[in-house]
Design a protein around this motif. Structure first.
Motif, PDB file in Angstrom:
ATOM      1  N   SER A 184      54.758  72.311   0.542  1.00  0.00           N
ATOM      2  CA  SER A 184      53.822  72.824   1.875  1.00  0.00           C
ATOM      3  C   SER A 184      53.836  71.089   2.466  1.00  0.00           C
ATOM      4  O   SER A 184      53.339  71.401   3.604  1.00  0.00           O
ATOM      5  N   GLN A 185      53.873  70.035   1.945  1.00  0.00           N
ATOM      6  CA  GLN A 185      53.761  68.714   2.373  1.00  0.00           C
ATOM      7  C   GLN A 185      55.083  68.278   2.990  1.00  0.00           C
ATOM      8  O   GLN A 185      54.927  67.059   3.541  1.00  0.00           O
ATOM      9  N   HIS A 186      56.125  69.086   2.785  1.00  0.00           N
ATOM     10  CA  HIS A 186      57.452  68.649   3.361  1.00  0.00           C
ATOM     11  C   HIS A 186      58.018  69.311   4.393  1.00  0.00           C
ATOM     12  O   HIS A 186      57.757  70.733   4.393  1.00  0.00           O
ATOM     13  N   SER A 187      59.335  68.873   5.049  1.00  0.00           N
ATOM     14  CA  SER A 187      59.852  69.432   6.160  1.00  0.00           C
ATOM     15  C   SER A 187      60.893  70.141   5.415  1.00  0.00           C
ATOM     16  O   SER A 187      61.784  69.651   4.864  1.00  0.00           O
ATOM     17  N   CYS A 188      60.795  71.618   5.138  1.00  0.00           N
ATOM     18  CA  CYS A 188      61.914  72.269   4.805  1.00  0.00           C
ATOM     19  C   CYS A 188      62.878  72.981   5.601  1.00  0.00           C
ATOM     20  O   CYS A 188      62.552  73.495   6.696  1.00  0.00           O
ATOM     21  N   LEU A 189      64.199  73.012   5.380  1.00  0.00           N
ATOM     22  CA  LEU A 189      65.233  73.375   6.230  1.00  0.00           C
ATOM     23  C   LEU A 189      65.208  74.838   5.820  1.00  0.00           C
ATOM     24  O   LEU A 189      65.969  75.113   4.629  1.00  0.00           O
ATOM     25  N   LEU A 190      65.067  75.712   6.805  1.00  0.00           N
ATOM     26  CA  LEU A 190      65.308  77.154   6.479  1.00  0.00           C
ATOM     27  C   LEU A 190      66.570  77.912   6.896  1.00  0.00           C
ATOM     28  O   LEU A 190      67.199  77.554   7.973  1.00  0.00           O
ATOM     29  N   GLY A 191      66.743  78.929   6.111  1.00  0.00           N
ATOM     30  CA  GLY A 191      67.974  79.615   6.424  1.00  0.00           C
ATOM     31  C   GLY A 191      67.417  81.078   7.021  1.00  0.00           C
ATOM     32  O   GLY A 191      66.431  80.876   8.076  1.00  0.00           O
ATOM     33  N   THR A 192      67.746  82.237   6.674  1.00  0.00           N
ATOM     34  CA  THR A 192      67.185  83.596   7.210  1.00  0.00           C
ATOM     35  C   THR A 192      65.842  84.003   6.483  1.00  0.00           C
ATOM     36  O   THR A 192      65.224  84.787   7.248  1.00  0.00           O
ATOM     37  N   LEU A 193      65.583  83.287   5.480  1.00  0.00           N
ATOM     38  CA  LEU A 193      64.058  83.793   4.925  1.00  0.00           C
ATOM     39  C   LEU A 193      63.041  82.596   4.936  1.00  0.00           C
ATOM     40  O   LEU A 193      63.538  81.324   5.334  1.00  0.00           O
ATOM     41  N   ASP A 194      61.988  83.060   4.891  1.00  0.00           N
ATOM     42  CA  ASP A 194      60.665  82.023   4.704  1.00  0.00           C
ATOM     43  C   ASP A 194      60.501  81.676   3.454  1.00  0.00           C
ATOM     44  O   ASP A 194      59.509  80.965   3.182  1.00  0.00           O
ATOM     45  N   TYR A 195      60.978  82.008   2.395  1.00  0.00           N
ATOM     46  CA  TYR A 195      60.732  81.667   1.066  1.00  0.00           C
ATOM     47  C   TYR A 195      61.926  81.133   0.221  1.00  0.00           C
ATOM     48  O   TYR A 195      63.134  81.800   0.598  1.00  0.00           O
ATOM     49  N   TRP A 196      61.798  80.601  -0.696  1.00  0.00           N
ATOM     50  CA  TRP A 196      62.682  80.187  -1.707  1.00  0.00           C
ATOM     51  C   TRP A 196      62.328  80.602  -3.020  1.00  0.00           C
ATOM     52  O   TRP A 196      61.111  80.693  -3.560  1.00  0.00           O
ATOM     53  N   HIS A 197      63.447  80.797  -3.903  1.00  0.00           N
ATOM     54  CA  HIS A 197      63.365  81.439  -5.293  1.00  0.00           C
ATOM     55  C   HIS A 197      63.548  80.408  -6.390  1.00  0.00           C
ATOM     56  O   HIS A 197      64.036  79.366  -6.233  1.00  0.00           O
ATOM     57  N   ARG A 203      59.469  83.023 -15.528  1.00  0.00           N
ATOM     58  CA  ARG A 203      59.105  83.892 -14.436  1.00  0.00           C
ATOM     59  C   ARG A 203      59.544  83.838 -13.215  1.00  0.00           C
ATOM     60  O   ARG A 203      59.421  82.709 -12.742  1.00  0.00           O
ATOM     61  N   GLU A 204      60.376  84.617 -12.643  1.00  0.00           N
ATOM     62  CA  GLU A 204      60.854  84.168 -11.238  1.00  0.00           C
ATOM     63  C   GLU A 204      59.722  84.179 -10.302  1.00  0.00           C
ATOM     64  O   GLU A 204      58.709  84.913 -10.499  1.00  0.00           O
ATOM     65  N   LYS A 205      59.937  83.308  -9.313  1.00  0.00           N
ATOM     66  CA  LYS A 205      58.765  82.956  -8.336  1.00  0.00           C
ATOM     67  C   LYS A 205      59.185  82.690  -6.956  1.00  0.00           C
ATOM     68  O   LYS A 205      60.380  82.038  -6.792  1.00  0.00           O
ATOM     69  N   SER A 206      58.661  83.151  -6.157  1.00  0.00           N
ATOM     70  CA  SER A 206      59.064  83.015  -4.630  1.00  0.00           C
ATOM     71  C   SER A 206      58.059  82.031  -3.883  1.00  0.00           C
ATOM     72  O   SER A 206      56.588  82.536  -3.983  1.00  0.00           O
ATOM     73  N   ILE A 207      58.189  81.208  -3.245  1.00  0.00           N
ATOM     74  CA  ILE A 207      57.224  80.106  -2.724  1.00  0.00           C
ATOM     75  C   ILE A 207      57.720  80.013  -1.110  1.00  0.00           C
ATOM     76  O   ILE A 207      59.023  79.927  -0.628  1.00  0.00           O
ATOM     77  N   LEU A 229      66.807  65.366   7.540  1.00  0.00           N
ATOM     78  CA  LEU A 229      65.850  65.982   8.392  1.00  0.00           C
ATOM     79  C   LEU A 229      64.863  66.894   7.334  1.00  0.00           C
ATOM     80  O   LEU A 229      64.081  67.520   8.118  1.00  0.00           O
ATOM     81  N   GLY A 230      64.976  66.938   6.296  1.00  0.00           N
ATOM     82  CA  GLY A 230      64.369  67.761   5.343  1.00  0.00           C
ATOM     83  C   GLY A 230      65.019  67.947   4.052  1.00  0.00           C
ATOM     84  O   GLY A 230      65.917  67.596   3.690  1.00  0.00           O
ATOM     85  N   ILE A 231      64.181  69.041   3.248  1.00  0.00           N
ATOM     86  CA  ILE A 231      64.553  69.441   1.941  1.00  0.00           C
ATOM     87  C   ILE A 231      65.207  70.785   2.222  1.00  0.00           C
ATOM     88  O   ILE A 231      64.779  71.532   3.029  1.00  0.00           O
ATOM     89  N   VAL A 232      66.377  71.120   1.521  1.00  0.00           N
ATOM     90  CA  VAL A 232      67.027  72.403   1.525  1.00  0.00           C
ATOM     91  C   VAL A 232      67.234  73.019   0.319  1.00  0.00           C
ATOM     92  O   VAL A 232      67.283  72.258  -0.979  1.00  0.00           O
ATOM     93  N   GLN A 233      67.245  74.393   0.220  1.00  0.00           N
ATOM     94  CA  GLN A 233      67.796  75.136  -0.963  1.00  0.00           C
ATOM     95  C   GLN A 233      69.252  75.856  -0.520  1.00  0.00           C
ATOM     96  O   GLN A 233      68.894  76.794   0.277  1.00  0.00           O
ATOM     97  N   LEU A 234      70.077  75.537  -1.428  1.00  0.00           N
ATOM     98  CA  LEU A 234      71.291  76.363  -0.915  1.00  0.00           C
ATOM     99  C   LEU A 234      72.154  76.380  -2.367  1.00  0.00           C
ATOM    100  O   LEU A 234      72.046  75.763  -3.263  1.00  0.00           O
ATOM    101  N   PRO A 235      73.173  77.350  -2.285  1.00  0.00           N
ATOM    102  CA  PRO A 235      74.042  77.527  -3.279  1.00  0.00           C
ATOM    103  C   PRO A 235      75.012  76.352  -3.605  1.00  0.00           C
ATOM    104  O   PRO A 235      75.284  75.369  -2.758  1.00  0.00           O
ATOM    105  N   ASP A 236      75.529  76.460  -4.774  1.00  0.00           N
ATOM    106  CA  ASP A 236      76.202  74.967  -5.256  1.00  0.00           C
ATOM    107  C   ASP A 236      77.163  74.756  -4.486  1.00  0.00           C
ATOM    108  O   ASP A 236      77.642  73.473  -4.076  1.00  0.00           O
ATOM    109  N   TYR A 237      78.177  75.898  -3.917  1.00  0.00           N
ATOM    110  CA  TYR A 237      79.525  75.537  -3.286  1.00  0.00           C
ATOM    111  C   TYR A 237      79.160  74.823  -1.789  1.00  0.00           C
ATOM    112  O   TYR A 237      80.054  74.297  -1.148  1.00  0.00           O
ATOM    113  N   TYR A 238      77.922  74.711  -1.339  1.00  0.00           N
ATOM    114  CA  TYR A 238      77.422  73.828  -0.224  1.00  0.00           C
ATOM    115  C   TYR A 238      77.131  72.549  -0.600  1.00  0.00           C
ATOM    116  O   TYR A 238      77.510  71.458   0.399  1.00  0.00           O
ATOM    117  N   VAL A 239      76.568  72.273  -1.610  1.00  0.00           N
ATOM    118  CA  VAL A 239      75.842  70.922  -1.928  1.00  0.00           C
ATOM    119  C   VAL A 239      76.338  70.354  -3.266  1.00  0.00           C
ATOM    120  O   VAL A 239      75.982  68.981  -3.425  1.00  0.00           O
TER     121      VAL A 239
END
Length: 288
Positions: A184-197, A203-207, A229-239
């Motif tokens: 919450s203290q960081h700039s997160c780079l968003l895709g189509t969803l407002d939460y990350w898994h 246990r699975e958790k969404s933030i 420009l920020g932190i991102v969550q992406l699948p392996d084939y991107y990053v």
């Protein structure tokens, strides 16, 4: 046991409609209805609940359907085994896959595949829409993550890993998050969803995350992360390659979400012909 009405019964069960079943079988609706009614009379069992809007299986019908489907699949497999015993794979394959994954991973492999089989033609349509394979006439779909359609058959081709990462430049300026609460203290780079898994204590958790940028493009989000420009969550084939060469740093690894499946999905009432089975096996080998 007589075979009359079995195919008609299975088509109605799978299409939940006498009319749709008749179109798929290229016979009249009246003929389908007569055959199913005769089958019910012969078995002395009601196989369907019928209303003006819907046709659905009774409990006895569901049990009977499972056995009939297995028998028809077995007959279909036997016929294909004999007719294709000495023939080489040929004909058309119509497939669909998600846009980016299809462009980057699937279609290059398909190109390699058809270079080995000159008598096979492939038509591919890339879409992030969950296409109805039966209604739209597809032989095969490549799908990612959890499967929701239980009426389809599926073969696991591989898996994908999602990474949370950022550039060294961003982390030097803003610090490294060590707990999920620090996002919450960081700039997160968003895709189509407002939460990350994530996964926490198995246990699975969404933030829910937030930031200045929101793109529906993984490539653009990767570029933004590389430019600090920020932190991102992406699948392996991107990053993954950027992480390997140090341009991005993987974060919160102990909270990483479970790997997601990569699947080949096809209609359960459609026997895999040699050409499709070859392609599925080829993709499984290369994507493993």
């Amino acid at each position: 046991m007589q075979w009359d009405g079995i195919s008609e019964f299975v088509y109605v069960a799978e299409n939940e409609s006498f009319t749709r079943a008749s179109k798929k079988m290229a016979i009249s609706t009246a003929q389908v209805s007569r055959q199913v009614s005769a089958l019910e009379k012969r078995l002395n069992i009601k196989l369907f609940y019928r209303t003006t809007r819907k046709v659905s299986l009774t409990e006895e019908g569901r049990v009977f359907y499972q056995h009939c489907r297995s028998v028809l699949d077995g007959l279909d497999a036997a016929e294909h085994a004999i007719t294709n015993l000495h023939s080489k794979p040929q004909g058309k394959i119509k497939l669909t896959a998600p846009v980016t994954y299809g462009e980057q991973q699937v279609l290059p492999l398909v190109n390699n595949f058809i270079s080995q089989y000159s008598d096979i033609e492939v038509s591919a349509y890339l879409s992030n829409r969950n296409i109805d394979l039966v209604d739209e006439g597809y032989d095969l779909a490549i799908r990612l993550g959890k499967l929701s359609d239980s009426t389809m058959m599926a073969k696991k081709l591989g898996k994908r890993t999602s990474y949370v990462c950022a550039s060294p430049r961003y982390l030097e300026k803003h610090g490294v998050p060590h707990a999920l609460s620090e996002l919450s203290q960081h700039s997160c780079l968003l895709g189509t969803l407002d939460y990350w898994h994530f996964s926490e204590l198995e246990r699975e958790k969404s933030i829910r995350v937030s930031g200045r940028l929101r793109y529906n493009s993984g490539f653009s989000l990767t570029d933004a992360a590389l430019k600090g420009l920020g932190i991102v969550q992406l699948p392996d084939y991107y990053v993954e390659q950027h992480i390997k060469n140090g341009e991005l740093i993987s974060l919160l690894d102990s909270y990483r979400a479970p790997d997601e499946g990569i699947w080949a999905v096809y209609p359960q009432n459609r026997h895999l012909s040699p050409k499709i089975r070859l392609l599925v096996d080829y993709l499984a080998e290369k994507l493993r």
